[in-house]
Design a protein around this motif. Structure first.
Motif, PDB file in Angstrom:
ATOM      1  N   MET A 268      89.671  40.213 -85.515  1.00 59.24           N
ATOM      2  CA  MET A 268      89.685  39.102 -86.468  1.00 59.24           C
ATOM      3  C   MET A 268      88.334  39.008 -87.195  1.00 59.24           C
ATOM      4  O   MET A 268      88.296  38.747 -88.404  1.00 59.24           O
ATOM      5  CB  MET A 268      89.993  37.785 -85.745  1.00 59.24           C
ATOM      6  CG  MET A 268      91.430  37.683 -85.267  1.00 59.24           C
ATOM      7  SD  MET A 268      91.750  36.241 -84.257  1.00 59.24           S
ATOM      8  CE  MET A 268      91.382  34.923 -85.366  1.00 59.24           C
ATOM      9  N   ASP A 269      87.236  39.236 -86.500  1.00 58.54           N
ATOM     10  CA  ASP A 269      85.919  39.211 -87.126  1.00 58.54           C
ATOM     11  C   ASP A 269      85.784  40.352 -88.136  1.00 58.54           C
ATOM     12  O   ASP A 269      85.247  40.161 -89.233  1.00 58.54           O
ATOM     13  CB  ASP A 269      84.833  39.315 -86.046  1.00 58.54           C
ATOM     14  CG  ASP A 269      83.447  39.154 -86.619  1.00 58.54           C
ATOM     15  OD1 ASP A 269      83.233  38.182 -87.377  1.00 58.54           O
ATOM     16  OD2 ASP A 269      82.580  40.001 -86.301  1.00 58.54           O
ATOM     17  N   ARG A 270      86.289  41.515 -87.759  1.00 60.09           N
ATOM     18  CA  ARG A 270      86.242  42.666 -88.665  1.00 60.09           C
ATOM     19  C   ARG A 270      87.050  42.377 -89.937  1.00 60.09           C
ATOM     20  O   ARG A 270      86.626  42.707 -91.057  1.00 60.09           O
ATOM     21  CB  ARG A 270      86.804  43.885 -87.944  1.00 60.09           C
ATOM     22  CG  ARG A 270      86.425  45.199 -88.577  1.00 60.09           C
ATOM     23  CD  ARG A 270      86.969  46.359 -87.790  1.00 60.09           C
ATOM     24  NE  ARG A 270      86.193  46.544 -86.559  1.00 60.09           N
ATOM     25  CZ  ARG A 270      86.580  47.269 -85.529  1.00 60.09           C
ATOM     26  NH1 ARG A 270      87.750  47.876 -85.558  1.00 60.09           N
ATOM     27  NH2 ARG A 270      85.822  47.394 -84.470  1.00 60.09           N
ATOM     28  N   ASP A 271      88.217  41.762 -89.796  1.00 61.52           N
ATOM     29  CA  ASP A 271      89.059  41.429 -90.945  1.00 61.52           C
ATOM     30  C   ASP A 271      88.360  40.405 -91.846  1.00 61.52           C
ATOM     31  O   ASP A 271      88.397  40.516 -93.081  1.00 61.52           O
ATOM     32  CB  ASP A 271      90.404  40.885 -90.456  1.00 61.52           C
ATOM     33  CG  ASP A 271      91.374  40.656 -91.580  1.00 61.52           C
ATOM     34  OD1 ASP A 271      91.436  41.501 -92.505  1.00 61.52           O
ATOM     35  OD2 ASP A 271      92.095  39.622 -91.542  1.00 61.52           O
ATOM     36  N   GLN A 272      87.701  39.426 -91.230  1.00 66.57           N
ATOM     37  CA  GLN A 272      86.976  38.427 -92.014  1.00 66.57           C
ATOM     38  C   GLN A 272      85.819  39.069 -92.780  1.00 66.57           C
ATOM     39  O   GLN A 272      85.589  38.751 -93.953  1.00 66.57           O
ATOM     40  CB  GLN A 272      86.459  37.326 -91.101  1.00 66.57           C
ATOM     41  CG  GLN A 272      85.738  36.218 -91.835  1.00 66.57           C
ATOM     42  CD  GLN A 272      85.175  35.169 -90.877  1.00 66.57           C
ATOM     43  OE1 GLN A 272      85.289  35.319 -89.666  1.00 66.57           O
ATOM     44  NE2 GLN A 272      84.579  34.139 -91.432  1.00 66.57           N
ATOM     45  N   GLN A 273      85.100  39.979 -92.156  1.00 67.45           N
ATOM     46  CA  GLN A 273      84.010  40.663 -92.841  1.00 67.45           C
ATOM     47  C   GLN A 273      84.535  41.512 -93.994  1.00 67.45           C
ATOM     48  O   GLN A 273      83.912  41.572 -95.067  1.00 67.45           O
ATOM     49  CB  GLN A 273      83.239  41.548 -91.853  1.00 67.45           C
ATOM     50  CG  GLN A 273      82.360  40.785 -90.896  1.00 67.45           C
ATOM     51  CD  GLN A 273      81.647  41.717 -89.924  1.00 67.45           C
ATOM     52  OE1 GLN A 273      81.870  42.919 -89.912  1.00 67.45           O
ATOM     53  NE2 GLN A 273      80.799  41.132 -89.093  1.00 67.45           N
ATOM     54  N   LEU A 274      85.675  42.149 -93.798  1.00 70.83           N
ATOM     55  CA  LEU A 274      86.264  42.961 -94.870  1.00 70.83           C
ATOM     56  C   LEU A 274      86.664  42.077 -96.055  1.00 70.83           C
ATOM     57  O   LEU A 274      86.429  42.437 -97.218  1.00 70.83           O
ATOM     58  CB  LEU A 274      87.481  43.731 -94.340  1.00 70.83           C
ATOM     59  CG  LEU A 274      88.160  44.663 -95.317  1.00 70.83           C
ATOM     60  CD1 LEU A 274      87.214  45.780 -95.751  1.00 70.83           C
ATOM     61  CD2 LEU A 274      89.425  45.236 -94.713  1.00 70.83           C
ATOM     62  N   THR A 275      87.248  40.910 -95.757  1.00 72.57           N
ATOM     63  CA  THR A 275      87.634  39.982 -96.825  1.00 72.57           C
ATOM     64  C   THR A 275      86.399  39.496 -97.589  1.00 72.57           C
ATOM     65  O   THR A 275      86.406  39.440 -98.828  1.00 72.57           O
ATOM     66  CB  THR A 275      88.395  38.784 -96.237  1.00 72.57           C
ATOM     67  OG1 THR A 275      89.504  39.261 -95.489  1.00 72.57           O
ATOM     68  CG2 THR A 275      88.887  37.849 -97.324  1.00 72.57           C
ATOM     69  N   GLU A 276      85.339  39.158 -96.883  1.00 76.94           N
ATOM     70  CA  GLU A 276      84.110  38.721 -97.545  1.00 76.94           C
ATOM     71  C   GLU A 276      83.514  39.836 -98.402  1.00 76.94           C
ATOM     72  O   GLU A 276      83.006  39.589 -99.496  1.00 76.94           O
ATOM     73  CB  GLU A 276      83.094  38.252 -96.501  1.00 76.94           C
ATOM     74  CG  GLU A 276      83.450  36.938 -95.844  1.00 76.94           C
ATOM     75  CD  GLU A 276      82.485  36.572 -94.730  1.00 76.94           C
ATOM     76  OE1 GLU A 276      81.527  37.339 -94.485  1.00 76.94           O
ATOM     77  OE2 GLU A 276      82.695  35.515 -94.119  1.00 76.94           O
TER      78      GLU A 276
END
Length: 108
Positions: free
Chosen positions: A81-89
């Motif tokens: 989930m953290d990786r996905d959030q970083q990708l979105t940012e």
């Protein structure tokens, strides 16, 4: 024996049986340690120690199961989930650098 004493031998007095203590002459400490209240207290303390030991052992097993389950199932989920959030940012940052309108903004 009389012949031995006449020849210079030593005769010993007969031994008397040792006196046994009567229950009435027991010491106070012995009475306390043999009392029913003390024996019940000891039994209760042993039972409490046994139950506490079993409870701690089962609690330890449950904590081990919960901890390993958390490490195997939840930690990878949090990382993803953290990786996905970083990708979105990162995508939003790249769009703002290229001049594209932000996602969800009304087009003119």
């Amino acid at each position: 024996m009389a012949s031995q004493a006449a020849r210079g031998g030593v005769s010993l007095p007969e031994r008397r049986p040792a006196k046994r203590q009567q229950p009435d002459s027991d010491t106070i400490l012995a009475k306390l340690t043999n009392s029913e209240i003390v024996s019940k207290g000891k039994r209760a303390a042993c039972d409490t120690a046994y139950v506490t030991k079993r409870l701690l052992r089962s609690t330890g097993k449950a904590a081990w199961i919960a901890g390993t389950t958390f490490l195997i199932l939840v930690v990878p989920l949090i990382i993803e989930m953290d990786r996905d959030q970083q990708l979105t940012e990162l995508e939003l940052q790249q769009q703002s650098l290229l001049g594209a309108p932000p996602i969800g903004a009304p087009q003119k």
